[in-house]
Write a protein that holds these residues in place. Structure first.
Motif, PDB file in Angstrom:
ATOM      1  N   ALA A   1       0.855  -1.287   0.362  1.00 50.37           N
ATOM      2  CA  ALA A   1      -0.304  -0.142   0.169  1.00 50.37           C
ATOM      3  C   ALA A   1       0.754   1.259  -0.175  1.00 50.37           C
ATOM      4  CB  ALA A   1      -1.147  -0.078   1.510  1.00 50.37           C
ATOM      5  N   ARG A   2       2.062   0.931   0.069  1.00 49.87           N
ATOM      6  CA  ARG A   2       3.436   2.367  -0.218  1.00 49.87           C
ATOM      7  C   ARG A   2       4.032   2.381  -1.476  1.00 49.87           C
ATOM      8  NH1 ARG A   2       1.080   0.349   5.242  1.00 49.87           N
ATOM      9  NH2 ARG A   2       0.516   1.852   6.452  1.00 49.87           N
ATOM     10  N   ASP A   3       4.216   3.401  -1.874  1.00 52.42           N
ATOM     11  CA  ASP A   3       5.496   3.573  -2.453  1.00 52.42           C
ATOM     12  C   ASP A   3       6.659   3.586  -1.938  1.00 52.42           C
ATOM     13  OD1 ASP A   3       6.532   4.002  -4.653  1.00 52.42           O
ATOM     14  OD2 ASP A   3       5.910   6.650  -4.453  1.00 52.42           O
ATOM     15  N   LEU A   4       7.017   2.020  -2.389  1.00 48.79           N
ATOM     16  CA  LEU A   4       9.058   2.527  -1.857  1.00 48.79           C
ATOM     17  C   LEU A   4       9.705   2.265  -3.618  1.00 48.79           C
ATOM     18  CD1 LEU A   4       8.465  -1.140   0.199  1.00 48.79           C
ATOM     19  CD2 LEU A   4       8.141   1.476   0.230  1.00 48.79           C
ATOM     20  N   SER A   5       9.380   2.238  -3.751  1.00 49.98           N
ATOM     21  CA  SER A   5      10.136   2.281  -4.835  1.00 49.98           C
ATOM     22  C   SER A   5      11.674   3.648  -5.284  1.00 49.98           C
ATOM     23  CB  SER A   5       8.981   3.206  -6.640  1.00 49.98           C
ATOM     24  OG  SER A   5       9.464   4.792  -5.994  1.00 49.98           O
ATOM     25  N   SER A   6      11.076   4.060  -4.188  1.00 47.77           N
ATOM     26  CA  SER A   6      13.352   4.716  -3.959  1.00 47.77           C
ATOM     27  C   SER A   6      13.551   3.980  -3.745  1.00 47.77           C
ATOM     28  CB  SER A   6      12.760   5.854  -3.152  1.00 47.77           C
ATOM     29  OG  SER A   6      12.447   5.074  -1.736  1.00 47.77           O
ATOM     30  N   LEU A   7      13.649   2.716  -3.069  1.00 47.33           N
ATOM     31  CA  LEU A   7      14.345   1.964  -2.737  1.00 47.33           C
ATOM     32  C   LEU A   7      14.911   1.329  -4.000  1.00 47.33           C
ATOM     33  CD1 LEU A   7      12.517  -0.320   0.509  1.00 47.33           C
ATOM     34  CD2 LEU A   7      14.315   1.731   0.722  1.00 47.33           C
ATOM     35  N   ARG A   8      17.000   1.392  -3.027  1.00 48.61           N
ATOM     36  CA  ARG A   8      17.514   0.773  -4.523  1.00 48.61           C
ATOM     37  C   ARG A   8      18.919  -0.297  -3.832  1.00 48.61           C
ATOM     38  NH1 ARG A   8      23.496   2.396  -5.003  1.00 48.61           N
ATOM     39  NH2 ARG A   8      23.380   4.152  -3.563  1.00 48.61           N
ATOM     40  N   LEU A   9      18.939  -0.535  -2.520  1.00 45.77           N
ATOM     41  CA  LEU A   9      19.361  -0.898  -1.840  1.00 45.77           C
ATOM     42  C   LEU A   9      18.851  -1.828  -0.775  1.00 45.77           C
ATOM     43  CD1 LEU A   9      22.275  -2.820  -1.380  1.00 45.77           C
ATOM     44  CD2 LEU A   9      23.424  -0.732  -0.910  1.00 45.77           C
ATOM     45  N   LEU A  10      19.090  -3.065  -0.138  1.00 44.25           N
ATOM     46  CA  LEU A  10      18.529  -3.263   0.792  1.00 44.25           C
ATOM     47  C   LEU A  10      19.645  -4.348   1.934  1.00 44.25           C
ATOM     48  CD1 LEU A  10      15.074  -4.972   0.030  1.00 44.25           C
ATOM     49  CD2 LEU A  10      15.638  -3.091   0.309  1.00 44.25           C
ATOM     50  N   GLY A  11      19.672  -4.136   3.268  1.00 44.50           N
ATOM     51  CA  GLY A  11      20.160  -5.275   4.128  1.00 44.50           C
ATOM     52  C   GLY A  11      20.475  -5.554   4.706  1.00 44.50           C
ATOM     53  N   THR A  12      20.870  -6.802   5.340  1.00 43.13           N
ATOM     54  CA  THR A  12      20.186  -7.564   6.666  1.00 43.13           C
ATOM     55  C   THR A  12      21.443  -8.071   7.252  1.00 43.13           C
ATOM     56  OG1 THR A  12      20.610  -9.475   6.423  1.00 43.13           O
ATOM     57  CG2 THR A  12      18.802  -8.710   5.173  1.00 43.13           C
ATOM     58  N   VAL A  13      21.469  -7.239   8.673  1.00 36.67           N
ATOM     59  CA  VAL A  13      22.052  -7.649   9.866  1.00 36.67           C
ATOM     60  C   VAL A  13      21.890  -8.465  11.006  1.00 36.67           C
ATOM     61  CG1 VAL A  13      22.140  -5.453  11.006  1.00 36.67           C
ATOM     62  CG2 VAL A  13      23.649  -6.609  11.137  1.00 36.67           C
ATOM     63  N   GLY A  14      22.593  -8.960  11.777  1.00 40.26           N
ATOM     64  CA  GLY A  14      22.218  -9.560  13.091  1.00 40.26           C
ATOM     65  C   GLY A  14      22.033 -10.913  13.553  1.00 40.26           C
ATOM     66  N   GLU A  15      22.050 -11.558  12.590  1.00 44.05           N
ATOM     67  CA  GLU A  15      21.602 -13.525  12.376  1.00 44.05           C
ATOM     68  C   GLU A  15      21.244 -13.748  11.132  1.00 44.05           C
ATOM     69  OE1 GLU A  15      17.197 -13.818  13.936  1.00 44.05           O
ATOM     70  OE2 GLU A  15      16.901 -12.092  13.451  1.00 44.05           O
ATOM     71  N   PRO A  16      21.573 -15.317  10.935  1.00 41.95           N
ATOM     72  CA  PRO A  16      21.167 -15.603  10.155  1.00 41.95           C
ATOM     73  C   PRO A  16      20.312 -15.449   9.740  1.00 41.95           C
ATOM     74  CG  PRO A  16      22.168 -17.332  11.808  1.00 41.95           C
ATOM     75  CD  PRO A  16      21.522 -16.200  12.075  1.00 41.95           C
ATOM     76  N   ILE A  17      19.846 -15.258   8.349  1.00 37.93           N
ATOM     77  CA  ILE A  17      18.325 -14.867   7.986  1.00 37.93           C
ATOM     78  C   ILE A  17      18.492 -15.956   6.287  1.00 37.93           C
ATOM     79  CG2 ILE A  17      19.879 -13.809   5.317  1.00 37.93           C
ATOM     80  CD1 ILE A  17      16.910 -12.213   5.402  1.00 37.93           C
ATOM     81  N   ASN A  18      16.546 -16.751   6.887  1.00 33.76           N
ATOM     82  CA  ASN A  18      16.530 -17.857   6.341  1.00 33.76           C
ATOM     83  C   ASN A  18      16.250 -17.504   4.621  1.00 33.76           C
ATOM     84  OD1 ASN A  18      14.873 -16.440   7.836  1.00 33.76           O
ATOM     85  ND2 ASN A  18      13.233 -18.280   7.216  1.00 33.76           N
ATOM     86  N   PRO A  19      16.438 -18.151   3.640  1.00 33.16           N
ATOM     87  CA  PRO A  19      16.363 -17.835   2.419  1.00 33.16           C
ATOM     88  C   PRO A  19      14.449 -16.942   1.922  1.00 33.16           C
ATOM     89  CG  PRO A  19      17.542 -19.925   2.855  1.00 33.16           C
ATOM     90  CD  PRO A  19      17.081 -20.056   4.074  1.00 33.16           C
ATOM     91  N   GLU A  20      13.474 -18.076   2.675  1.00 34.57           N
ATOM     92  CA  GLU A  20      12.652 -17.378   2.663  1.00 34.57           C
ATOM     93  C   GLU A  20      12.683 -16.221   3.019  1.00 34.57           C
ATOM     94  OE1 GLU A  20      13.277 -20.429   4.880  1.00 34.57           O
ATOM     95  OE2 GLU A  20      13.378 -21.357   3.583  1.00 34.57           O
ATOM     96  N   ALA A  21      12.671 -15.510   3.540  1.00 41.40           N
ATOM     97  CA  ALA A  21      12.327 -14.784   4.140  1.00 41.40           C
ATOM     98  C   ALA A  21      13.859 -13.690   3.404  1.00 41.40           C
ATOM     99  CB  ALA A  21      13.332 -13.872   5.485  1.00 41.40           C
ATOM    100  N   TRP A  22      14.533 -13.558   2.594  1.00 40.83           N
ATOM    101  CA  TRP A  22      15.606 -13.184   1.852  1.00 40.83           C
ATOM    102  C   TRP A  22      14.462 -12.844   0.552  1.00 40.83           C
ATOM    103  CZ3 TRP A  22      17.391 -12.932  -3.154  1.00 40.83           C
ATOM    104  CH2 TRP A  22      18.949 -12.667  -2.880  1.00 40.83           C
TER     105      TRP A  22
END
Ligand code: 7RM
Length: 656
Positions: free
Chosen positions: A381-402
């Motif tokens: 429902a929001r305009d997220l088109s400004s995003l160009r790069l995403l990051g994660t940190v803190g724990e392993p990320i499971n492939p589904e969440a990725w």
């Protein structure tokens, strides 16, 4: 990690390559670029770091030796003089960035503030003078216990400006936890706020400080500075407590940055280990400034037009390195958000992205998993088109969440950087470089240039392809922790002698399990020690156990992590009671509350299990492995031959 997660990760074959358009403008444009850098760094690490230090930072005086390595003690840029607050502020004022937004702050409820580099410089200088007025001198430690407001960053930068190491304590920690840290750091001043916003409610901070300091428990603290944030009634102790705004009003905005030695302590940050009380991780000025600067620039591919948002709290290392120091040293616009997703406002993160046109977004897997559960309709429902790069940190990320992050948040166009690092490493160590690295969902990919990481067995020998082992670093790096505050022996033992050094070669032991696949990609499996990772926060099982046994009803406690879909792990406590106490829901509730009081809400056990006895070896060690299986509802497998009393297991299973 659960067995099914491990299996799905082992089968992960998908590969996501950076788009041409991303690579074209990126700082590091191709795998060849990355490899060239990594090889150059490996061949001559000192030259590599020295060139970057010269190019990227302002020095009042150049160093004479790049690295002095007396294992396990390192000194970087020996005799160099600089100030990180100068590098984060002053040097941008002579450029067009003077009036660029340094901090965009989105507060609660509905507050907001944009602070330019010139304005931030002025406020930091004023607060630095305020600290001086209160008698804070170079080398004195300053406690910071703040909500997510700009004053937290201002306080940190002001401390750095005058050379007073800060020790930030996460605002969610209890008075008891705060007191322990202030005592250990021997803080002279505490900077706090009357309160902060937490999920639509005001949490009192100043009353926690009062409690921590009560009865002269922390004799080193002479003054307390209080930001008026939530404006409820609080007690101000005359002579000790001062309002931030009163002091600032009289403070001069003229405060040259103190030339600091490269190896002067910048800050102490406490983190949980597998034994004893949290350790005060010591970071120094030059190496930390350089490493957080260059990692922020290359990993987040910072460009001058970016609006960069890291959702961490400044109370954690991620907030230090990637909300405050790294972005500001680069002259970037860093967004600070006081709120958190909650039932009353589950789409708030995406509102912030839309409102400010956030281009780089850095968060934790636990948050991503919570968003998945809340439903795709919220981000959609929001305009997220400004995003160009995403990051994660803190724990392993499971492939589904990725994959969800990639599709629903990144619109399949944003590279994802899965960044592995620790409080101790100061900055990101294993990570994709977004214009160069093809990513595999769940893998942090490759070491940052200059970082020699490996997976080894307890003898320090590399393990085979896809074989599990211990994650280590083979060569010192600029932002490595220098020591454990007041306890160099603990530093040596914990990080450098866990794998015994051979022929004078020391390996940094990270405490994580990992494997490398056939393409050399690193897959981090999680902690191999008694450290839990609850919602991306580190928690020592011993810390929670000590909190529990300090309650009169508890005779013995064993704490383990139980896999949790959202939090990663949840705290489960096995308890034996003193003779005159009866198990029951009321007592379980009381014990959970007791842990919150002793440590903070992040440590609240999800489950308390009462038991007549705990499974122990003949030498009296609690067998956590068995308890972990029980907590996860799995069949207890593996070797139980060392178990002293086999009937304990049946009783714990409820079959006794
Ligand atoms: C930055 C931070 C450190 C521990 C570390 C790991 C785990 C962090 C990742 C990760 C897998 C990642 N500092 N960890 N990042 N595990 N993939 N990308 O979190 O000191 O609080 O925690 O967090 O176990 O040892 S920390």
């Amino acid at each position: 990690m659960s067995q099914s997660t491990i299996e799905s990760i082992l089968q992960e074959e998908r590969l996501f390559s950076p788009s041409e358009s991303f690579s074209e403008t990126a700082h590091i444009k191709s795998l060849e670029d990355y490899q060239r850098l990594a090889e150059r760094a490996k061949a001559d690490p000192e030259k590599f770091w020295a060139e970057l230090a010269q190019q990227e930072l302002h020095w009042f005086q150049k160093w004479d030796t790049v690295l002095d390595w007396q294992p396990p003690f390192a000194k970087w840029f020996v005799n160099g003089k600089l100030n990180i607050s100068y590098n984060c502020l002053d040097r941008h004022l002579t450029t067009w960035r003077k009036n660029k937004a340094a901090i965009i702050w989105e507060g609660e409820p509905g507050d907001s503030r944009t602070i330019t580099y010139a304005q931030l410089h002025r406020e930091v200088c004023q607060f630095a003078n305020t600290l001086k007025q209160l008698g804070v001198k170079k080398g004195d430690r300053v406690g910071v216990y703040m909500p997510m407001i700009p004053e937290a960053a201002i306080a940190m930068l002001a401390c750095a400006r005058i050379g007073a190491p800060h020790s930030v304590v996460f605002g969610g920690f209890s008075a008891e936890a705060l007191r322990d840290r202030l005592i250990d750091a021997e803080a002279k001043v505490v900077i706090t706020a009357d309160g902060g916003w937490r999920k639509d409610a005001i949490v009192a901070l100043k009353p926690q400080v009062d409690k921590a300091l009560a009865d002269g428990a922390v004799p080193s603290v002479e003054n307390v500075v209080v930001v008026k944030r939530t404006a409820q009634d609080i007690h101000m102790q005359p002579g000790r407590d001062h309002w931030w705004h009163d002091l600032q009003q009289d403070a001069s905005p003229d405060c040259p940055a103190e030339p600091m030695d490269s190896e002067d302590t910048l800050f102490i940050l406490y983190t949980s280990g597998s034994t004893g009380k949290p350790k005060g991780v010591v970071h120094t000025t030059g190496g930390y400034n350089l490493y957080t600067h260059i990692t922020t620039k290359w990993i987040f591919d910072l460009q001058d037009t970016d609006v960069y948002w890291c959702t961490a709290d400044v109370g954690w290392i991620t907030g230090h390195s990637y909300i405050v120091y790294g972005p500001l040293s680069n002259g970037a616009t860093t967004l600070m958000y006081e709120g958190a997703p909650r039932k009353s406002n589950p789409g708030c993160f995406w509102d912030v992205v839309e409102k400010y046109g956030v281009t780089i977004f850095y968060t934790a897997p636990t948050a991503i998993r919570a968003f998945i559960k809340m439903g795709d309709h919220l981000p959609k429902a929001r305009d997220l088109s400004s995003l160009r790069l995403l990051g994660t940190v803190g724990e392993p990320i499971n492939p589904e969440a990725w994959m969800w992050y990639h599709k629903v948040i990144g619109g399949e166009r944003c590279p994802i950087v899965d960044t592995w690092w620790q409080t101790e490493t100061g900055g990101v160590m294993i990570t994709p470089l977004p214009g160069a690295t093809s990513t595999k969902p769940g893998s942090a990919t490759f070491p940052f240039p200059g970082i020699i990481a490996d997976v080894v067995n307890l003898d320090g020998n590399p393990v085979g392809e896809n074989e599990g082992g211990y994650l280590v670093v083979r060569h010192p790096w600029p932002s490595m922790l220098r020591t454990v505050y007041g306890n160099p022996e603990r530093f040596r033992r914990t990080y450098w002698e866990h794998i015994p050094p051979k022929d004078g070669k020391y390996l940094y032991f990270a405490g994580d399990g990992a494997r490398k696949d056939k393409d050399g990609y690193f897959w981090i499996m999680g902690r191999v020690d008694d450290v839990l990772n609850v919602s991306g926060h580190r928690l020592g099982t011993m810390e929670v156990e000590s909190a529990l046994v300090s309650h009169p009803a508890v005779a013995e406690a064993a704490v383990v992590g139980k896999p949790d879909d959202i939090k990663g792990e949840e705290v489960v406590a096995f308890i034996t009671l003193e003779g005159n106490y009866e198990p029951g829901d009321e007592l379980a509730k009381e014990l959970k509350q007791h842990v919150v009081k002793e440590i903070g809400a992040i440590a609240r056990p999800g489950e308390i299990r009462f038991s007549e006895a705990l499974p122990k070896t003949r030498s009296g060690k609690i067998m956590r492995r068995l308890l972990r299986s029980l907590a996860a509802g799995e069949e207890v497998s593996g070797d139980t031959s060392t178990l002293e009393d086999k009937s304990v297991l049946d009783k714990l299973r409820g079959e006794g």
